[in-house]
Design a protein around this motif. Structure first.
Motif, short mmCIF file in Angstrom:
data_model
loop_
_atom_site.label_atom_id
_atom_site.label_comp_id
_atom_site.label_asym_id
_atom_site.label_seq_id
_atom_site.Cartn_x
_atom_site.Cartn_y
_atom_site.Cartn_z
N PHE A 1 112.64 -13.32 107.81
CA PHE A 1 113.37 -12.83 106.65
C PHE A 1 114.07 -13.99 105.98
N ARG B 1 108.25 -6.80 103.67
CA ARG B 1 109.34 -5.88 103.93
C ARG B 1 110.56 -6.17 103.09
N SER B 2 111.19 -5.14 102.67
CA SER B 2 112.57 -5.20 102.18
C SER B 2 112.83 -6.22 101.07
N LEU C 1 115.86 -3.12 112.03
CA LEU C 1 116.06 -4.56 112.19
C LEU C 1 117.01 -4.86 113.34
N THR D 1 105.73 1.01 98.98
CA THR D 1 106.76 1.10 97.96
C THR D 1 106.83 2.51 97.39
N CYS E 1 109.20 4.78 106.06
CA CYS E 1 108.88 5.04 104.65
C CYS E 1 108.31 6.45 104.53
N MET F 1 116.21 -0.48 106.51
CA MET F 1 116.26 -1.64 107.36
C MET F 1 116.88 -1.28 108.70
N GLU F 2 116.89 0.00 109.02
CA GLU F 2 117.50 0.44 110.26
C GLU F 2 116.77 -0.03 111.50
N CYS G 1 114.00 -10.83 101.43
CA CYS G 1 112.59 -10.46 101.55
C CYS G 1 112.13 -10.90 102.93
N ALA H 1 114.47 -7.00 98.05
CA ALA H 1 115.58 -6.37 97.31
C ALA H 1 116.48 -7.45 96.74
N GLN I 1 107.47 1.15 109.59
CA GLN I 1 107.54 1.44 108.16
C GLN I 1 106.49 2.47 107.78
#
Length: 146
Positions: free
Chosen positions: A12, A37-38, A4, A74, A108, A1-2, A25, A40, A103
């Motif tokens: 989000f 994205r993201s 963001l 993923t 990723c 998430m760097e 999310c 978690a 990403q």
């Protein structure tokens, strides 16, 4: 998430428990596609449906905006996303907006699996009939939109 920053947090959502963030999310939009994205969830809050509820909110937002297809990358959760209707696709057939995302191009690893899901009307009807967008389900978790 760097990657963001404040302006990118608009799409989000977080789940909280006792003023602590326990899940997140998000989605990036470009043209008629979205990049999930993201997703978690805190380890102690997993297996309670929180991630699925957050994802449902993201997908619902995408549908409301007329997004036709969702993508995600993923390295660990392909089986989870297959249960949500995603299919694995080759990275080289990703649409240009996805290929141009941070990403896809740098954040990723190349080993990350690319997945897609159509949000066609038929799929939307199936999701609606299954209760995917049930208000009770969404209200079961405290969710805050940034």
């Amino acid at each position: 998430m760097e990657d963001l920053h404040t302006s990118s947090l608009e799409y989000f959502w977080v789940a909280e428990d006792k003023n602590q963030v326990i899940g997140v999310c998000g989605i990036d939009y470009s043209n008629h596609v979205g990049l999930v994205r993201s997703l978690a969830v805190d380890k102690q809050a997993q297996r309670k449906g929180i991630g699925k509820k957050l994802y449902e909110i993201v997908e619902g937002d995408a549908r409301n905006r007329g997004i036709l297809r969702l993508y995600l990358l993923t390295t660990t959760a392909e089986r989870y996303f297959e249960r949500l209707g995603y299919e694995i696709i080759e990275r080289d057939i990703a649409p240009i907006p996805i290929k141009q995302s941070n990403q896809f191009s740098s954040l990723c690893p190349q080993s990350a699996i690319l997945m897609q899901k159509s949000l066609s009307e038929a799929n939307g009807r199936k999701a609606f009939d299954s209760g995917l967008f049930c208000a009770e389900s969404v209200l079961a978790v405290v969710v805050e939109h940034y």
